[in-house]
Structure formats: C-alpha cells, structure tokens
Design a protein around this motif. Structure first.
Motif, PDB file in Angstrom:
ATOM      1  N   UNK A  10      41.791  37.567  46.546  1.00 17.61           N
ATOM      2  CA  UNK A  10      42.295  38.546  45.891  1.00 17.61           C
ATOM      3  C   UNK A  10      41.593  39.995  46.420  1.00 17.61           C
ATOM      4  N   UNK A  11      42.617  41.076  46.193  1.00 18.48           N
ATOM      5  CA  UNK A  11      42.111  42.280  46.878  1.00 18.48           C
ATOM      6  C   UNK A  11      40.938  42.739  46.276  1.00 18.48           C
ATOM      7  N   UNK A  12      39.989  43.067  47.002  1.00 16.52           N
ATOM      8  CA  UNK A  12      38.734  43.748  46.470  1.00 16.52           C
ATOM      9  C   UNK A  12      37.713  43.013  46.016  1.00 16.52           C
ATOM     10  N   UNK A  13      38.012  41.610  46.067  1.00  8.30           N
ATOM     11  CA  UNK A  13      37.035  40.523  45.571  1.00  8.30           C
ATOM     12  C   UNK A  13      36.608  39.632  46.470  1.00  8.30           C
ATOM     13  N   UNK A  14      35.260  40.249  46.985  1.00  6.51           N
ATOM     14  CA  UNK A  14      34.825  39.481  48.133  1.00  6.51           C
ATOM     15  C   UNK A  14      33.979  38.386  47.660  1.00  6.51           C
TER      16      UNK A  14
END
Length: 130
Positions: A10-14
């Motif tokens: 999910x975008x931004x969740x590394x």
C-alpha cells in the motif's frame, strides 16, 4: 529480485521486516561468502506480477517505465527508502552486493536511442543508484 509491490503493498507503507528483510539476506550472504547480484527495479522481471510494480500505481495518473514526473516521484520515494538499505552493503563498502541492475528487460520495452524520455528515465535511475 526486489519487487516493489512486495515491499510497498500500500502506498507509503514500506515493509522490510520478517520474510521481507533485505538486510538479513545481505548479512547472511556476506557470512556465507556469497556475492549478490541485485535486481532492484523499479520494474524487475516479467515473471512477477506486474513486473514487481505495485498495483496501486494503476490508480495514479502516471506513465510507467519512462521519465514522467508523477511516476518518477513515486519511484524516487520507493528508491529513497530502498537505496538507503542497500548502500551500506555494496561491495565497495565491504558488503556482498557486487552489482545492482536498474530496470529489467528495458531493451524490449523502451527505446533509449529514439525516445528522450526513456533515455532520461534510465539515466535518472543510474544517477540515483550512484
């Protein structure tokens, strides 16, 4: 292979923990005396879903795999995180990573000779990796 869609589902969740822990892989390779040839993408292979690009990128106004500002901004965020993890493990710094491939199979996709955006894209990735 370092699939972007595996480390940023999910975008931004590394996520580089647990079974996704690159540092553990690099440390283990180093202990065993193995050298690492790293394919870091952003597109990393045709055999992996969407070449390793995250599915959420399809909801963005981007043109993938070329120098397009919206796509480059997303690549820069991901690689900003990823390269910070990789650089301490480069061979030139005593680590096991002897090579990092930027992009993959680009010769059958892009055209760095005739398309200035494709050339700029590859040059941008190389500059980031250095």
């Amino acid at each position: 292979y370092v699939p972007w869609n595996y480390h940023e589902e999910t975008e931004g969740n590394f996520d580089f923990q647990g079974e996704r822990d690159l540092l553990h892989f690099f440390k283990t390779a180093h202990i065993l005396g193995l050298m690492v040839l790293l394919r870091a993408g952003p597109y990393m292979c045709g055999e992996w879903e969407f070449g390793g690009l995250p599915a959420w990128i399809l909801n963005k106004s981007v043109t993938i795999r070329t120098f397009e500002p919206n796509y480059i901004a997303l690549v820069d965020k991901y690689w900003g995180k990823l390269l910070g993890l990789i650089k301490p493990f480069l061979y030139s710094r005593g680590g096991p990573v002897v090579m990092m491939q930027v992009e993959n199979e680009f010769g059958s996709y892009g055209d760095v000779l005739r398309n200035s955006r494709d050339r700029k894209y590859i040059e941008h990735l190389v500059a980031l990796a250095n």
